[in-house]
Design a protein around this motif. Structure first.
Motif, PDB file in Angstrom:
ATOM      1  N   SER A  50       0.835  -1.210   0.000  1.00 31.36           N
ATOM      2  CA  SER A  50       0.000   0.000   0.000  1.00 31.36           C
ATOM      3  C   SER A  50       0.871   1.262   0.000  1.00 31.36           C
ATOM      4  O   SER A  50       2.036   1.245   0.392  1.00 31.36           O
ATOM      5  CB  SER A  50      -0.919   0.018   1.224  1.00 31.36           C
ATOM      6  OG  SER A  50      -0.168   0.271   2.394  1.00 31.36           O
ATOM      7  N   ASP A  51       0.295   2.360  -0.445  1.00 36.37           N
ATOM      8  CA  ASP A  51       0.995   3.646  -0.442  1.00 36.37           C
ATOM      9  C   ASP A  51       1.416   4.041   0.974  1.00 36.37           C
ATOM     10  O   ASP A  51       2.466   4.645   1.166  1.00 36.37           O
ATOM     11  CB  ASP A  51       0.114   4.747  -1.035  1.00 36.37           C
ATOM     12  CG  ASP A  51      -0.050   4.607  -2.547  1.00 36.37           C
ATOM     13  OD1 ASP A  51       0.777   3.904  -3.175  1.00 36.37           O
ATOM     14  OD2 ASP A  51      -1.010   5.182  -3.090  1.00 36.37           O
ATOM     15  N   ALA A  52       0.604   3.687   1.969  1.00 36.28           N
ATOM     16  CA  ALA A  52       0.895   4.058   3.353  1.00 36.28           C
ATOM     17  C   ALA A  52       2.191   3.438   3.868  1.00 36.28           C
ATOM     18  O   ALA A  52       2.808   3.964   4.788  1.00 36.28           O
ATOM     19  CB  ALA A  52      -0.266   3.650   4.249  1.00 36.28           C
ATOM     20  N   ALA A  53       2.642   2.337   3.254  1.00 37.05           N
ATOM     21  CA  ALA A  53       3.846   1.649   3.718  1.00 37.05           C
ATOM     22  C   ALA A  53       5.125   2.192   3.100  1.00 37.05           C
ATOM     23  O   ALA A  53       6.226   1.796   3.488  1.00 37.05           O
ATOM     24  CB  ALA A  53       3.730   0.152   3.414  1.00 37.05           C
ATOM     25  N   ARG A  54       5.019   3.107   2.173  1.00 38.08           N
ATOM     26  CA  ARG A  54       6.213   3.608   1.467  1.00 38.08           C
ATOM     27  C   ARG A  54       7.226   4.296   2.373  1.00 38.08           C
ATOM     28  O   ARG A  54       8.411   4.264   2.114  1.00 38.08           O
ATOM     29  CB  ARG A  54       5.800   4.541   0.341  1.00 38.08           C
ATOM     30  CG  ARG A  54       5.076   3.839  -0.785  1.00 38.08           C
ATOM     31  CD  ARG A  54       4.839   4.786  -1.953  1.00 38.08           C
ATOM     32  NE  ARG A  54       3.820   4.284  -2.840  1.00 38.08           N
ATOM     33  CZ  ARG A  54       4.057   3.423  -3.823  1.00 38.08           C
ATOM     34  NH1 ARG A  54       5.268   2.985  -4.032  1.00 38.08           N
ATOM     35  NH2 ARG A  54       3.064   3.011  -4.583  1.00 38.08           N
ATOM     36  N   GLY A  55       6.764   4.921   3.467  1.00 37.59           N
ATOM     37  CA  GLY A  55       7.672   5.636   4.363  1.00 37.59           C
ATOM     38  C   GLY A  55       8.299   4.761   5.433  1.00 37.59           C
ATOM     39  O   GLY A  55       9.018   5.260   6.289  1.00 37.59           O
ATOM     40  N   GLY A  56       8.015   3.478   5.408  1.00 36.82           N
ATOM     41  CA  GLY A  56       8.522   2.551   6.417  1.00 36.82           C
ATOM     42  C   GLY A  56       7.370   1.917   7.172  1.00 36.82           C
ATOM     43  O   GLY A  56       6.256   2.440   7.168  1.00 36.82           O
ATOM     44  N   TRP A  57       7.634   0.797   7.784  1.00 36.30           N
ATOM     45  CA  TRP A  57       6.585   0.061   8.454  1.00 36.30           C
ATOM     46  C   TRP A  57       7.126  -0.721   9.640  1.00 36.30           C
ATOM     47  O   TRP A  57       8.330  -1.002   9.723  1.00 36.30           O
ATOM     48  CB  TRP A  57       5.864  -0.884   7.490  1.00 36.30           C
ATOM     49  CG  TRP A  57       6.767  -1.614   6.533  1.00 36.30           C
ATOM     50  CD1 TRP A  57       7.066  -1.237   5.255  1.00 36.30           C
ATOM     51  CD2 TRP A  57       7.497  -2.832   6.767  1.00 36.30           C
ATOM     52  NE1 TRP A  57       7.927  -2.147   4.685  1.00 36.30           N
ATOM     53  CE2 TRP A  57       8.212  -3.133   5.597  1.00 36.30           C
ATOM     54  CE3 TRP A  57       7.615  -3.677   7.854  1.00 36.30           C
ATOM     55  CZ2 TRP A  57       9.031  -4.256   5.478  1.00 36.30           C
ATOM     56  CZ3 TRP A  57       8.432  -4.798   7.748  1.00 36.30           C
ATOM     57  CH2 TRP A  57       9.117  -5.071   6.557  1.00 36.30           C
ATOM     58  N   LEU A  58       6.217  -1.042  10.545  1.00 34.14           N
ATOM     59  CA  LEU A  58       6.524  -1.857  11.714  1.00 34.14           C
ATOM     60  C   LEU A  58       5.493  -2.977  11.753  1.00 34.14           C
ATOM     61  O   LEU A  58       4.289  -2.709  11.852  1.00 34.14           O
ATOM     62  CB  LEU A  58       6.429  -1.014  12.994  1.00 34.14           C
ATOM     63  CG  LEU A  58       6.564  -1.769  14.302  1.00 34.14           C
ATOM     64  CD1 LEU A  58       8.003  -2.227  14.500  1.00 34.14           C
ATOM     65  CD2 LEU A  58       6.117  -0.894  15.466  1.00 34.14           C
ATOM     66  N   LEU A  59       5.955  -4.211  11.618  1.00 33.44           N
ATOM     67  CA  LEU A  59       5.055  -5.366  11.712  1.00 33.44           C
ATOM     68  C   LEU A  59       4.884  -5.718  13.181  1.00 33.44           C
ATOM     69  O   LEU A  59       5.866  -5.904  13.897  1.00 33.44           O
ATOM     70  CB  LEU A  59       5.636  -6.579  10.977  1.00 33.44           C
ATOM     71  CG  LEU A  59       5.646  -6.524   9.462  1.00 33.44           C
ATOM     72  CD1 LEU A  59       6.321  -7.766   8.887  1.00 33.44           C
ATOM     73  CD2 LEU A  59       4.237  -6.394   8.918  1.00 33.44           C
TER      74      LEU A  59
END
Length: 193
Positions: free
Chosen positions: A53-62
């Motif tokens: 998703s576009d929201a994950a482009r800046g980095g993510w935490l699972l």
């Protein structure tokens, strides 16, 4: 929020599926109520959708994934497939007694989904929600002591080995989950910095 990363909580995603009332939601609800894990294939599909998703482009935490060695291996394949990587694996450690105290005292609001703890509301489940004011607080089935103990055993059997698998490929950071949310947050930010 402070690190401007997308928080991907598998628990939140699964609860949303349950609330939808779909056939899948009913199946997921039965699995979670028994303290067991949802199938690896379903979890990987849910994670793929969020990571792309576009929201994950800046980095993510699972958060809450991967929980099995098969999921860890599938995650590595998925990340290769979508050309992303893991910068750190964080293992949060906390004594079982503290987990039991926190979860058996957790109350969830049926109206807004907020959570609180019995120690923070004067009349327990009969109290108004501290977020929306509705008197709809309840204890989720998966927050009952028997279910939590089952989940802890499943964790030891299925999830502990994931730390070793991921730790071979990515930097591993251990963080104590004991203390106030602010203390734990500070520790977490320091290892992710």
């Amino acid at each position: 929020e402070k690190m401007d990363m997308l928080h991907i909580s598998t628990g939140d995603m699964l609860r949303a599926v349950i609330v939808s009332g779909s056939e899948l939601g009913k199946k997921v609800e039965a699995v979670l109520a028994a303290g067991e894990l949802v199938s690896d294939d379903l979890m990987v599909d849910l994670i793929r959708e969020r990571l792309e998703s576009d929201a994950a482009r800046g980095g993510w935490l699972l958060d809450g994934f991967p929980r099995t060695v098969a999921q860890a291996e599938a995650l590595q394949e998925l990340l290769d497939d979508i050309d992303q990587t893991i910068h750190a694996v964080v293992e949060m450690t906390i004594p079982d007694e503290v987990i039991l105290e926190r979860l058996t005292g957790r109350l969830t609001c049926r109206s807004c989904g907020a959570t609180t703890h019995v120690s923070k509301v004067p009349a327990g489940a009969d109290s108004p929600c501290p977020v929306c004011g509705a008197r709809t607080l309840f204890v989720r089935d998966d927050d009952r002591e028997e279910t939590i103990r089952t989940r802890l055993e499943v964790y030891r059997h299925s999830t502990d080995p994931v730390v070793e698998v991921l730790g071979r490929h990515y930097p591993l950071r251990k963080v104590s989950g004991h203390g106030t949310p602010e203390e734990v947050s500070t520790r977490l930010r320091s290892v992710l910095g």
